[in-house]
Design a protein around this motif. Structure first.
Motif, short mmCIF file in Angstrom:
data_model
loop_
_atom_site.label_atom_id
_atom_site.label_comp_id
_atom_site.label_asym_id
_atom_site.label_seq_id
_atom_site.Cartn_x
_atom_site.Cartn_y
_atom_site.Cartn_z
N GLN A 170 51.30 37.92 17.07
CA GLN A 170 50.95 36.60 16.57
C GLN A 170 51.23 35.48 17.58
O GLN A 170 50.91 34.33 17.31
N HIS A 173 48.50 30.15 6.49
CA HIS A 173 49.70 30.98 6.30
C HIS A 173 49.41 32.45 6.54
O HIS A 173 50.34 33.21 6.86
N ARG A 174 48.17 32.84 6.39
CA ARG A 174 47.88 34.28 6.49
C ARG A 174 48.06 34.74 7.93
O ARG A 174 47.83 33.98 8.87
N PRO A 175 48.46 35.98 8.14
CA PRO A 175 48.63 36.49 9.52
C PRO A 175 47.27 36.68 10.20
O PRO A 175 46.28 37.04 9.57
N TRP A 176 47.29 36.44 11.48
CA TRP A 176 46.05 36.56 12.26
C TRP A 176 46.10 37.86 13.06
O TRP A 176 47.08 38.17 13.71
N SER A 210 45.46 28.03 4.05
CA SER A 210 44.96 29.33 4.50
C SER A 210 45.53 29.72 5.86
O SER A 210 45.38 30.87 6.28
#
Length: 1418
Positions: free
Chosen positions: A800, A717-720, A715
Motif C-alpha cells: 500500500q 478507506h478500502r485497501p488498494w 471510499s
C-alpha cells in the motif's frame, strides 16, 4: 497629306489613294533593289532573279531596352577567331542580330523549283475513311512521332510517286551514325573506335541539317550535294586529333542553343533511320556510355533548404552501371493490338529493374534524412524490402523512405491517398521529433525546419480540403505540432499539489521590435501595439507566435466546421479538442477567442458533454458524438483557469453547472461509458469544479452534492491493490476531490470577512459573500483526519505504500487549509484548537516524520531538485521560440521534480501544514526541529545556495514553495532552538540567493522573506559580539596597505547591524510600486478565493526581481534625480530622505560584501562599479556627505581587493548600459564640474585607467577632459590599486603617448597637481623613448603590422623634442619633468651605459639612435 488605309476601305478606295500618291510625287519610304548572287560571283545584280527585296530605312539603330536589366556579356567572345584581312564592316553585317538587319532586307522565297502535287481525281463523293486495322501495317520508324493521318498521307504519296524532297532520306531507310558536330569531346574520346564512325559519312546521301530548299535555280539539290561531298572530303583528309580539335573550337564559338538544336536534329534522324534488329551490342553499349557521360557532366541540383541533414558515411564504391532494358528482358512481351505499346521506352522501363543494394560507407558525410510511414528515421545503410512501399521514383531510388521535401511534395498531390499518407507521416515525424528521438542522429531542428518551410500554411490549407481523410490527417499533424503529451501529463499530475491549480501561460518571449518610423515622434503620434500587430502579415505573426498565427488564419471557425458539419471519427475529435486545449493555454486572450467563436463551445457542450445519452450499440466506439468526452471537460477546465469571468460564462451561459451535477451525481460505473473513460470524465469534472471553487463560484453545488462527496471520500478507506488496472485513475479522482474540498474550505473561511465587509462597505464595491459558510465544511475535517491517520498506519505495508504516498500530500494540504481558515473565524476556540493540534502532532505528524518512507523521500530531495540539477530544466532539442512548451519530455516516466516518485509534493505539503500549526501553537515549533536538522535537508540547502538554476522554468515555482516553507520554519526555530541556530547563516544565505529566483506570481513570498528573514539580525550571527572586529582584522590581513583616510570596517559593520530595521524599511519602500502584484499574490497564497481574478499566472519572462536588487535604492535615485540632466543637480533638488536612503543601501551592501559575498556573486564587479557610480552622478555633493563617503570608501576598498581586481572586466558592458565607456565619459564630466578634487571621486576616475583596460577611456581623459588633471590630486598613498597595474605593460598607443608628452610639455600634468598620472605618463614615455627592450618589442610588433617606420619616427620625434626642451631647461629651468625623463634611462644595454659616463644621457641617446644633436639654442 496622304492618309493611312483603314480596314473599312474597299478596293476602289485603295486604288484611288494609290493614284493620289503617285500624282503627288512624294518619295516612297521603301526601295526595291536587286540582290546579287554571291555564288555566281555577280556583283552587278542578279539579272535572272526577279525576286523583290524590300529595304526599310526608318528603323532605329539600337534596340530599345525593354527591361532595366544590365546588358549581357558573351562568354564566347574571347574564343572567336579574327583574321587580319577581314573587313570589319562585313563582320558586323554578318553578326548583326538587330531587328533592322532582319527586316531591312526581306527577300522573296524562290518557289520555282518546288514541286506542286495536285490531289488525285477519284470517282468517290467523299474520301475513303481510314480504318485502324489498315494503319497497323504503317508502322513508323523508331523515334518518329507522326500522327496516323500524316502517315497515311506519306504512304499515299509514296504510292503515287509524289514524295517531296525532304521525305526522301527517311523514306529510303538510310542509316546514319552520329555526326562529329553532335558529340562532345569527352563523349568522342570514350568511344571504342572513333575512326570507324567517320566512315559512315561516306554512305550518307546528303546532309541531315541542310535540305537545299530556298536556293535559286533548278540545280539546288545538286549544289547541296556538292557542298556535302566537299565537307566529307575535308573530314576524310583530317586526322582524329584534328577533328577533335576543330570540334572543340566550333563548340566554343557556336551559340549553345544552336548546338542543342543540331544535336536534337541528329537524335531524331538517328532514331528514324536506325535498323532495329541489326544493331550490335557494342554499339548499344557505346551509346549508353555516351548518355552516361552527358548525365555525369550535368550540373547537380542544389540542396533544398527544407531538408534536414543526417550523419552518414561517404560512398566507397560507385554503383556499376547496368545496360538499358531491351525487349528481350521484358517479363511480358508487348503485342501489336495493345494501344501505345508499339514503342520501347528504356528510360521508363528502368523502374521495373531490381533496386541496387545500398552503398557501402567509409567516411563521415551528411545526407538527407529519410523517414518511414511511422516517422522512424531510416539509416542509410539499411536495405529494406520493396513490399513496404518506401521506395519511390526519387533521386536515390535505392534508398528507402521519404525526405521532408518529398513529403511536402506528396502532400500537394492530386491523389487523395498520397496527400493523406504524407500528412500522416509528417504527424508521426513531428511526434517523434518533439519527443527528442532525433536529437542524436540529425543535424538541425526538424520542427524549426518544417515551420520555416511553411508547414503551418500547408496544414491550414489541408484543413480546407473537401476530403474527410485529408482533413483528419491534417488535424492529426496539427495536434502533433502543437500538443505535447508529456507537458499535459505534468500539468495534470501537479494539479493536486500545493497551489497547483495555477499555471503559466504558454506565450513566446516578447521581443522588442525597434520601429524606425516612430523615432523622434511624440508619444501621442506613435502607433500603438495593436496597430502595429494589424499591419503584420500572417507569415510575420506566425513566425513570432505559432498559435497567434493560427488564430489569425481563422483556425477556430474551421475547427468548429469540422466538429459540427464533418463529424469526424473519435480520434479526430480528440485531436481537435487537444488543439483547442493548447490554444486556451496560450493566453487569456486566446481563451477568450475560443469562447467567442460562434457555435464552437455550443457544439462542444451539446455533442461531447450532453446531459443525457444512450449506451453505444457496438462494443467498439464508432463515434463520440452524443457521449461525454473527458477532453471536452478538460477544455472547460483550462478555459476556466484563465479567469473568473470565463468560468462564470461556462457555468451560467454554456450550462457547465448542469453538466457537473449530471456527471458527478452517479458513480463512474453508472455513467454508461467505458470504465476508463468514465473515470476520466469524473476526474475532469472534479477538477473543473475545483477551479470554479477557487473563485468562490459553484459552491451551491457543494451543498447539493454533499452526501455524494462524503460517500466518495469514505471510499478511500478500502485497501488498494497494485494490480488493479484503474488504480492510477482512482487515485487521481480522490486527489481531485480533495483539491475541490480544499478550495471550498478556503471559500467558506472568507464568508465571515465578506459578510462583515458587505455591512460596512456602505455602497462601496465589495464581493458578495459565497453561499457556503464555515459551518458547512467543519464536518469534513474529522473524516479527512481519520483518513490521514489510516494512511500513516498503512505506510508500513509495502503493497500500500506507493498509493498511500500519492494521497498523503492532498490530505496534508486540506488540513493546512482548514486550520489556516479556522484561526480567523469568530467561532475559533483557542484551548480546544491547541489540544487538537497537539493530538494531531503526536498521532500523525511526528510518526510521519520519523517513518522510513519519508526519510527515503527526504534523502532524494537534492537529486530530484531542479535547482541543484539545472541540466534537468534544459530546453528540449526541438524547442523553438515561437512555440514554447514546458520541457517535460521524459519526466512522467523518469525521475525529476514532477515525476511520479518525486519527494516534493509530500515534503511541501508537510511543511505547509507545519507552518500553519506553528503559527497557531508556537509551543509545537521545537518538536519539528528534526526536519531542519536532517543532514539531507541541510545538504539540499547547501546545494541550493551554490546552484545557478535555469531561472525561467515553470517547475521551479513548486520548488520555491518548498524553500520558502523551510525558511519560514527556520525563522521560528532559530530564536528558540540553539541547534538550529548554528545553521542560521546557511538559512540566511539561501534566502538571499532565493530572492532573485522567484518567478512572477510569487511577489508575496519575496515580501515575506524581506519582512521576516533577510534583514533579521538573528540570521546574521557574524554581527554579534566580536563579529565586526574579526571582519576588520581579516580585511587588514588581506590588504597589503590601508589608506589613512579610510574608516575601519568594524564601526561601520556594527552600525549597519544596528540599522537593520531601518534598512529593511528602506528596501520595502523602494518596492512599493509592486504593491498590486504583492496583494494579488497574497490572495492566491492565502486562499482568499473571492478576491482571486485568475488562476493564470503572469507571463513567464524571468524573475520579477533583478539580480542586483541590493543596489536598487542607488539606481532608483539616479533615475529620478541624475539621469534626465546627466548629473550635476543641486542637493536641494534631491528627494526627501535621499541621503538616508543611500546610507542604508550602502550599509546593506557593506554587510553583504563582508559576510555574504557569495550571495552577490551573480553581480559582476563591473556592474557593482557602475552602480556605485550612481552616487557621484545623481547629485553634485551627495558623495561628500560624511556617512555616504565613509561607506563608499569602505566599499571601494573591498571592490579593489586583488581577487575583485582580477575579475573586473570593463570591456563587457554592465547590465542596463550599452558600454562602460559612456558611463566613464559622464563620470569624467561630472568630476570636472563638481568634484573639487575629492579623493574618493578621484580614485573612481583613476580605476578604469589601468593599463589592461581599453585605451579609449585614457584618450577621453587626456584628449577631451585634460583640464581635470589639475584637480585630480589623488596621492600614491590614497590610491588603493597597485601602481604596477597602471605602468605595466608599456603603452603602445602612439596617440596616447603624444597626449602624455603634450600634457607634460604644456605643464597641464604636474607632480604637485596629479601625482598618479604624472608618474604613469613619465613611466610610459621613458619606456617608449629610452628603453631598448621596449623599443625592440614595439618595433618587432609594428614590423609585423607594417607600421614600424611610423613607430620609429614617433620615437625619434619625441627624443628630438626632449633634447630641445633639455637645453631650454638648462637655460631657463621651466620644466623639471625633463630632468626626470632625460636622466632615467634605466633600460639600456651595459655597453651603451658605460659610454655615457663622460657625456650627458640625452647626448648619448641621440648618438646611439643616429640623431644629430641640435644646436644649443633653439
Amino acid at each position: 497629306m496622304i492618309r493611312r488605309p483603314k480596314p473599312t476601305d474597299s478596293e476602289a478606295d485603295l486604288l484611288e489613294e494609290q493614284e493620289r500618291f503617285l500624282a503627288s510625287g512624294t518619295p516612297s519610304t521603301v526601295n526595291v533593289v536587286r540582290r546579287p548572287d554571291k555564288r555566281s560571283g555577280d556583283t552587278n545584280g542578279a539579272q535572272g532573279d526577279q525576286r523583290d527585296v524590300v529595304t526599310i530605312q526608318d528603323l532605329p539603330d539600337e534596340l530599345p531596352t525593354l527591361t532595366p536589366a544590365p546588358p549581357k556579356k558573351s562568354r564566347l567572345k574571347v574564343d572567336r577567331v579574327r583574321f587580319e584581312d577581314e573587313d570589319p564592316e562585313e563582320r558586323l553585317d554578318r553578326h548583326d542580330t538587330h531587328i533592322s538587319a532582319v527586316l531591312s532586307k526581306i527577300i522573296e522565297r524562290d518557289t520555282s523549283t518546288t514541286p506542286v502535287s495536285l490531289p488525285a481525281f477519284t470517282g468517290l463523293a467523299f474520301p475513303k475513311v481510314l480504318h485502324r486495322p489498315e494503319m497497323e501495317s504503317m508502322v513508323p520508324a523508331a523515334g518518329e512521332k507522326r500522327s496516323i493521318f500524316a502517315r497515311q498521307i506519306a504512304a499515299q504519296r509514296i504510292k503515287e510517286g509524289n514524295t517531296p524532297l525532304y521525305f526522301a532520306p527517311e523514306s529510303r531507310g538510310q542509316t546514319s551514325g552520329p555526326k562529329v558536330l553532335n558529340l562532345s569531346p569527352e563523349s568522342t574520346m570514350e568511344m571504342d573506335q572513333p575512326p570507324s564512325r567517320l566512315d559512315r559519312f561516306s554512305a550518307m546521301a546528303g546532309p541531315r541539317l541542310v535540305s537545299g530548299q530556298g536556293l535559286g535555280g533548278s540545280d539546288s539539290t545538286v549544289e547541296m550535294l556538292k557542298i556535302h561531298q566537299e565537307n566529307q572530303a575535308k573530314l576524310q583528309a583530317m586526322s582524329n586529333g584534328e577533328i577533335l580539335e576543330e570540334q572543340k573550337r566550333l563548340l566554343g564559338q557556336l551559340d549553345p542553343r544552336f548546338v542543342d538544336f543540331v544535336r536534337s536534329r541528329k537524335a531524331q534522324g538517328a532514331l528514324a533511320s536506325a535498323p532495329q534488329p541489326s544493331t550490335s551490342r557494342d554499339e548499344r553499349l557505346g551509346e549508353q556510355r555516351l548518355q552516361e557521360t552527358v548525365m555525369i557532366g550535368a550540373k547537380k541540383p542544389e540542396q533544398n533548404p527544407l531538408e534536414v541533414e543526417m550523419e552518414r558515411e561517404e560512398d566507397e564504391d560507385e554503383p556499376t552501371p547496368q545496360p538499358p532494358m531491351k525487349e528481350e528482358d521484358l517479363p511480358v512481351k508487348p503485342q501489336k493490338e495493345w494501344v501505345h505499346m508499339d514503342k520501347l521506352e528504356p528510360e521508363k522501363l528502368e523502374w521495373i529493374r531490381d533496386l541496387p543494394a545500398p552503398r557501402r560507407k567509409g567516411t563521415k558525410q551528411a545526407m538527407l534524412a529519410r523517414f518511414d510511414f511511422a516517422g522512424t528515421l531510416i539509416p542509410p545503410t539499411e536495405d529494406l524490402p520493396t513490399h513496404l512501399g518506401l521506395h519511390h521514383h526519387g533521386e536515390e531510388p535505392e534508398l528507402a523512405g521519404y525526405s521532408l521535401q518529398e513529403l511536402f511534395l506528396l502532400s500537394r498531390s492530386q491523389v487523395i491517398q498520397q496527400r493523406r499518407l504524407a500528412l500522416n507521416t509528417l504527424a508521426h515525424v513531428l511526434t517523434k521529433a518533439r519527443a527528442g528521438e532525433f536529437a542524436a542522429a540529425l543535424r538541425g531542428s526538424v520542427v524549426s525546419t518544417l515551420l520555416d518551410a511553411g508547414l503551418l500554411f500547408l496544414l491550414r490549407f489541408s484543413l480546407d480540403d473537401n476530403v474527410e481523410g485529408v482533413v483528419s490527417a491534417a488535424v492529426h499533424a496539427l495536434r502533433a505540432l502543437l500538443v505535447s503529451s508529456d507537458d499535459e501529463d505534468c500539468l495534470d499530475s501537479t494539479l493536486s499539489w500545493f497551489r497547483g491549480l495555477a499555471s503559466f501561460p504558454l506565450l513566446p518571449t516578447a521581443q522588442e521590435e525597434e520601429d524606425e518610423e516612430d523615432e523622434g515622434l511624440p508619444e501621442v503620434m506613435r502607433e500603438t501595439a495593436q496597430e502595429k500587430e494589424e499591419k503584420k502579415t500572417d507569415h510575420d505573426v506566425a513566425r513570432n507566435d505559432v498559435v497567434k498565427g493560427l488564430l489569425r488564419m481563422k483556425l477556430l471557425p474551421r475547427l468548429r466546421y469540422i466538429l459540427e458539419v464533418i463529424r469526424p471519427s473519435p480520434r479526430v475529435v480528440q485531436d481537435v479538442l487537444g488543439v483547442l486545449i493548447r490554444i486556451a493555454r496560450h493566453s487569456s486572450s486566446a481563451a477568450t477567442q475560443v469562447l467567442d467563436c460562434p457555435r464552437l463551445m455550443e457544439t462542444v457542450m451539446s455533442e461531447f458533454l450532453p446531459c443525457s445519452w444512450t449506451v453505444p450499440a457496438s462494443p467498439t466506439l464508432q463515434s463520440t458524438y452524443g457521449l461525454p468526452v473527458a477532453n471536452a471537460m478538460k477544455l472547460l477546465r483550462v478555459l476556466a483557469t484563465t479567469g473568473r469571468h470565463a468560468c462564470a460564462r461556462l457555468l451560467n451561459s454554456l450550462g457547465a453547472r448542469e453538466r457537473l451535477s449530471r456527471l458527478l451525481a452517479p458513480e463512474p460505473s453508472e455513467l454508461l461509458l467505458e470504465p476508463e473513460e468514465a473515470l476520466r470524465v469524473s476526474i475532469e469534472a472534479y477538477r473543473l469544479w475545483a477551479v470554479a471553487a477557487s473563485y468562490g463560484q459553484a459552491c451551491n453545488l457543494y451543498m447539493d452534492l454533499y452526501p455524494i462527496l462524503v460517500r466518495v471520500l469514505q471510499s478511500a478507506h478500502r485497501p488498494w491493490r497494485p494490480s488493479e488496472p484503474l488504480l492510477p485513475l482512482e487515485l487521481h479522482r480522490l486527489q481531485a476531490l480533495l483539491t475541490l474540498l480544499t478550495q471550498v474550505t478556503h471559500t467558506a473561511g472568507c464568508h465571515q470577512e465578506l459578510q462583515a465587509g458587505l455591512v460596512s462597505s456602505q455602497g462601496d464595491e465589495c464581493p458578495p459573500p459565497p453561499p457556503v459558510t464555515w459551518g458547512h465544511v467543519t464536518g469534513l475535517q474529522p473524516t479527512v483526519l481519520g483518513l490521514l491517520k489510516g494512511c500513516v498506519r498503512t505506510l508500513g505495508e509495502p503493497v500500500q505504500r506507493e498509493s498511500t504516498l500519492r494521497l498523503v500530500p492532498a490530505y496534508l494540504v486540506y488540513m493546512g487549509a482548514f486550520y489556516s481558515q479556522l484561526s480567523i473565524q469568530s467561532s475559533f476556540n483557542p484551548v480546544e484548537c491547541l489540544q487538537e493540534l497537539e493530538m494531531l502532532t503526536s498521532e500523525v505528524l511526528l510518526p510521519l516524520l520519523s517513518h522510513e518512507a519519508v526519510h527515503s523521500l527526504i534523502n532524494n530531495l537534492k537529486c530530484s531538485s531542479a535547482v541543484c540539477n539545472p541540466q534537468s530544466c534544459c530546453p528540449a532539442p526541438e524547442t523553438i521560440p515561437s512555440l514554447p512548451g514546458l520541457h517535460c519530455a521524459g519526466w512522467t516516466s523518469a525521475g525529476g521534480l514532477p515525476g511520479p516518485n518525486s519527494p516534493f509534493p509530500l515534503i511541501t505539503s508537510l511543511c505547509y501544514l507545519l507552518d500553519t500549526l506553528t503559527s497557531i501553537h508556537r509551543g509545537l515549533v521545537r518538536k519539528f526541529s528534526s526536519l531542519l536538522l536532517f543532514e539531507a535537508v541541510l545538504g539540499y540547502l547547501r546545494g541550493c545556495g551554490q546552484a545557478k538554476p535555469t531561472l525561467s522554468h515553470w517547475v521551479l515555482r513548486h520548488e520555491h514553495h518548498l524553500l520558502y516553507l523551510l525558511l519560514r520554519l527556520a525563522c521560528r526555530l532559530v530564536p528558540t532552538d540553539p541547534e538550529v541556530a548554528k545553521h542560521a547563516a546557511l538559512f540566511h544565505h539561501v534566502s538571499l540567493v532565493m530572492l532573485p529566483w522567484l518567478l512572477p506570481g510569487s511577489e508575496y513570498l519575496a515580501h515575506e522573506l524581506m519582512a521576516t528573514m533577510v534583514f533579521n539580525k538573528d540570521f546574521i550571527p557574524e554581527g554579534q559580539i566580536g563579529g565586526p572586529e574579526a571582519a576588520e582584522m581579516s580585511e587588514l590581513r588581506v590588504q597589503e596597505r590601508s589608506s589613512p583616510p579610510l574608516q575601519t570596517l568594524g564601526p561601520l559593520l556594527r552600525e549597519a547591524c544596528v540599522q537593520l530595521p531601518s534598512v529593511r524599511g528602506c528596501y520595502l519602500s523602494h518596492l512599493a510600486h509592486m504593491e498590486p502584484s504583492v496583494l494579488s499574490s497574497r490572495d492566491f497564497h492565502l486562499g482568499r478565493t473571492p478576491w482571486l481574478n485568475t488562476q493564470l499566472l503572469p507571463e513567464l519572462s524571468g524573475p520579477f526581481l533583478p539580480s542586483d536588487w541590493p543596489f536598487l535604492p542607488l539606481v532608483s535615485l539616479y533615475e529620478r534625480a541624475g539621469a534626465p540632466d546627466g548629473g550635476g543637480l543641486q542637493v536641494e533638488s534631491l528627494p526627501a530622505g535621499a541621503v538616508q536612503s543611500v546610507t542604508h543601501c550602502l550599509q546593506w551592501l557593506l554587510l553583504l560584501e563582508v559576510w555574504r559575498e557569495d550571495a552577490l556573486r551573480v553581480v559582476l564587479p563591473v556592474a557593482k562599479l557602475a552602480r556605485l557610480a550612481c552616487i557621484f552622478l545623481c547629485s553634485s555633493d551627495l558623495f561628500m556627505e560624511m556617512p555616504v563617503q565613509r561607506l563608499t570608501w569602505a566599499l571601494f576598498r573591498l571592490l579593489t581587493r586583488p581577487s575583485q581586481l582580477e575579475a573586473l572586466d570593463l570591456n563587457s558592458p554592465p547590465t542596463g548600459l550599452a558600454s562602460f565607456n559612456d558611463l566613464y565619459s559622464a563620470l569624467v564630466g561630472q568630476f570636472e564640474a563638481v568634484s573639487f578634487g575629492d579623493p574618493l571621486f578621484g580614485c573612481v576616475i583613476l580605476l578604469p585607467l589601468q593599463r589592461r583596460f581599453s585605451v579609449t577611456m585614457r584618450l577621453t581623459l587626456f584628449g577631451e577632459h585634460v583640464g581635470l588633471l589639475r584637480s585630480l590630486g589623488v596621492t600614491l598613498e590614497q590610491l588603493a590599486v597597485p601602481m604596477e597595474r597602471f605602468t605595466s605593460p608599456p603603452e603602445d598607443s602612439l596617440p596616447l603617448l603624444r597626449l602624455y608628452f603634450r600634457a607634460l610639455v604644456t605643464g597641464t600634468l604636474r607632480l604637485c597637481w596629479c601625482p598618479v598620472l604624472y608618474v604613469v605618463a613619465l613611466s610610459h614615455l621613458n619606456t617608449f623613448i629610452f628603453s631598448q627592450d621596449a623599443a625592440s618589442q614595439v618595433q618587432s610588433t609594428s614590423q609585423a603590422q607594417g607600421v614600424d617606420q611610423q613607430v620609429e619616427t614617433a620615437r625619434r620625434s619625441l627624443l628630438r623634442k626632449t633634447h630641445y626642451l633639455t637645453d631650454e631647461v638648462h637655460t631657463h629651468s621651466p620644466s623639471p619633468w625633463v630632468f626626470h625623463l632625460s636622466t632615467a634611462p634605466d633600460s639600456f644595454p651595459t655597453d651603451f651605459l658605460s659610454s655615457c659616463h663622460s657625456s650627458s644621457p640625452l647626448t648619448s641617446v641621440l648618438s646611439y639612435l643616429g640623431v644629430e644633436e641640435p644646436p644649443a639654442a633653439v
